[in-house]
Design a protein around this motif. Structure first.
Motif, short mmCIF file in Angstrom:
data_model
loop_
_atom_site.label_atom_id
_atom_site.label_comp_id
_atom_site.label_asym_id
_atom_site.label_seq_id
_atom_site.Cartn_x
_atom_site.Cartn_y
_atom_site.Cartn_z
N LEU A 239 41.61 -40.26 -47.55
CA LEU A 239 42.07 -40.62 -48.89
C LEU A 239 41.29 -39.86 -49.96
CD1 LEU A 239 42.64 -44.47 -48.46
CD2 LEU A 239 44.39 -42.72 -48.90
N LEU A 240 40.00 -39.68 -49.78
CA LEU A 240 39.23 -38.88 -50.73
C LEU A 240 39.73 -37.44 -50.75
CD1 LEU A 240 35.56 -40.13 -50.20
CD2 LEU A 240 37.13 -40.72 -52.04
N GLU B 277 56.77 -45.98 -43.80
CA GLU B 277 56.54 -47.35 -44.23
C GLU B 277 55.26 -47.91 -43.60
OE1 GLU B 277 57.18 -50.81 -46.44
OE2 GLU B 277 57.89 -48.73 -46.62
N SER B 278 55.00 -47.52 -42.37
CA SER B 278 53.76 -47.96 -41.70
C SER B 278 52.55 -47.33 -42.35
CB SER B 278 53.81 -47.58 -40.21
OG SER B 278 54.89 -48.23 -39.56
N ARG B 279 52.66 -46.07 -42.79
CA ARG B 279 51.55 -45.42 -43.49
C ARG B 279 51.28 -46.11 -44.83
NH1 ARG B 279 54.44 -40.68 -42.10
NH2 ARG B 279 54.71 -40.08 -44.29
N ARG B 280 52.35 -46.46 -45.52
CA ARG B 280 52.20 -47.13 -46.82
C ARG B 280 51.49 -48.47 -46.64
NH1 ARG B 280 54.68 -50.72 -50.19
NH2 ARG B 280 56.21 -51.28 -48.59
N LYS B 281 51.90 -49.24 -45.65
CA LYS B 281 51.27 -50.54 -45.41
C LYS B 281 49.83 -50.37 -44.94
CE LYS B 281 55.54 -53.07 -44.46
NZ LYS B 281 56.34 -53.81 -43.45
N HIS B 282 49.58 -49.31 -44.18
CA HIS B 282 48.22 -49.03 -43.72
C HIS B 282 47.29 -48.80 -44.91
CE1 HIS B 282 45.16 -47.43 -40.93
NE2 HIS B 282 44.90 -46.56 -41.89
N ILE B 283 47.74 -48.03 -45.90
CA ILE B 283 46.94 -47.77 -47.09
C ILE B 283 46.77 -49.04 -47.92
CG2 ILE B 283 46.86 -46.51 -49.28
CD1 ILE B 283 48.22 -44.18 -47.81
N ILE C 97 34.09 -42.40 -56.59
CA ILE C 97 33.40 -41.65 -55.54
C ILE C 97 33.86 -40.19 -55.54
CG2 ILE C 97 33.09 -41.43 -53.03
CD1 ILE C 97 33.40 -44.53 -52.93
N ALA C 98 35.18 -40.00 -55.59
CA ALA C 98 35.71 -38.63 -55.57
C ALA C 98 35.27 -37.85 -56.81
CB ALA C 98 37.24 -38.68 -55.50
N TYR C 99 35.32 -38.49 -57.96
CA TYR C 99 34.94 -37.83 -59.21
C TYR C 99 33.47 -37.42 -59.20
CZ TYR C 99 34.15 -37.07 -64.20
OH TYR C 99 33.80 -36.52 -65.41
#
Length: 385
Positions: A26-27, A52-58, A300-302
């Protein structure tokens, strides 16, 4: 050594191996796609399952109990501050609020390299300005976190309340603590029990400076005396400030007040970086819990990206990423954040297009020495990422 490598032992205390890898991905997506909409992140998340599974995972990932600022972020930002500043030195801390569509986010940050690094934030369950209790809730954890440092806390006219200044004044008896809060022109003040007058009655004109000591601000009693710095910037390059600054403070000189208050612009630059300039946070429609986790990921990313940019400059590789100077500009062209962000994107583009780039290099043998230097720069940048 990369940012995640440095702090991996901290993050993995609260994340399983699978969660840490999702965190890393995600970073990376935030850096490459500059987007925090969950739908967009899910579309690019490279896990071989249904969309849809990826969306729910996030979505589930963003609800992890580990994602709290004190647990997940405070130890990291404290370690960074300890590394970037001398312990017990003066830190300029600024508070500000930004409205991102219907989301009202209240932030405290430390000024660093003409930008700001986020320390703490809260989501306000309302529109408009913060009140004293919300301001105290935001600031108090930072005072505890950075108690070894001398702090100067800045705020614009939203934080003109003498109650906040008085609260910090009381805190300063136990901690090296200063403040500088811009006041509204209509604020009443008096000295030595003379008649009250507003700051607008001081007769300020462009180019004028005043420093008032031992001033009682507002007609409410019981807050004691403060100093007030007044300054109206003269016309410069055809631009004229509409009105003067009136700054309530416990600092002892006008020059000091003006120097620290000018640094407040760093948080505005940070907000721009986190919105249209970097991560498009205003596009998120996540609920408050997920939004808070997204802001944590952005923090964190910034911060990691800004520190990378600093490294790229210090290793003299920034010239491969951007044009550093212009004849018409006295200040540097790009921030550490910009250099860090686009340095990483340059490396990602090389990795994706390496086959095509190899053909271009082979077709221009007369430039081989230049290409070798550039490839060496890429290697240094990649290792620092």
């Amino acid at each position: 050594m990369s940012f995640l490598s440095v702090y991996e032992s901290h993050f993995t205390k609260y994340l399983t191996q699978t969660q840490f890898e999702a965190f890393r991905i995600l970073l990376w997506l935030l850096t490459v796609h500059k987007q925090v909409k969950i739908e967009r992140l899910a579309a690019c998340f490279p896990l071989p399952i249904l969309y849809e599974s990826r969306r729910k995972h996030i979505q589930r990932f963003l609800l992890l109990s580990a994602f709290t600022i004190p647990i997940f972020w405070f130890p990291v930002i404290k370690a960074i501050i300890d590394k970037e500043f001398k312990v017990a030195s003066r830190l300029i801390i600024t508070i500000d609020r930004t409205q991102w569509k219907e989301k009202n986010i209240f932030v405290v940050a430390v000024i660093w390299k003409k930008r700001a690094l986020p320390i703490h934030w809260i989501l306000l369950e309302k529109k408009g300005a913060s009140n004293l209790s919300e301001q105290q809730a935001l600031i108090q954890p930072v005072l505890c976190l950075l108690r070894e440092y001398e702090l100067v806390i800045l705020g614009d006219r939203e934080f003109h309340s003498v109650k906040l200044a008085y609260w910090l004044k009381q805190k300063s008896k136990k901690q090296k603590l200063f403040f500088a809060f811009r006041q509204k022109q209509g604020t009443n003040h008096t000295k030595n029990d003379e008649d009250y007058q507003t700051f607008s009655q001081l007769g300020m004109k462009p180019g004028m400076k005043l420093f008032l000591t031992g001033v009682s601000v507002t007609k409410n009693k019981g807050f004691g005396n403060f100093n007030v710095g007044a300054y109206w910037k003269r016309k410069y390059k055809g631009k004229q400030e509409k009105e003067p600054w009136f700054i309530l403070t416990n600092l002892d000189s006008l020059s000091e007040v003006l120097k620290v208050y000018r640094a407040r612009a760093g948080i505005e630059a940070m907000f721009k970086d986190c919105k249209t300039g970097g991560y498009n946070l205003e596009g998120s429609k996540a609920n408050n819990k997920r939004l808070n986790s997204l802001i944590l990921l952005i923090a964190i990313a910034y911060t990691a990206t800004s520190l990378r940019g600093k490294t790229f400059r210090h290793t003299n590789q920034a010239k491969y990423i951007a044009r550093l100077t212009e004849k018409s500009r006295s200040a540097r062209r790009h921030s550490h954040f910009w250099i860090g962000l686009y340095g990483s994107l340059w490396i990602h583009a090389w990795e994706f297009c390496s086959e095509f780039i190899s053909i271009m290099i082979n077709n221009n043998p007369q430039k081989l020495n230049n290409y070798k230097k550039g490839l060496q720069a890429m290697s240094i940048i990649d290792n620092a990422s």
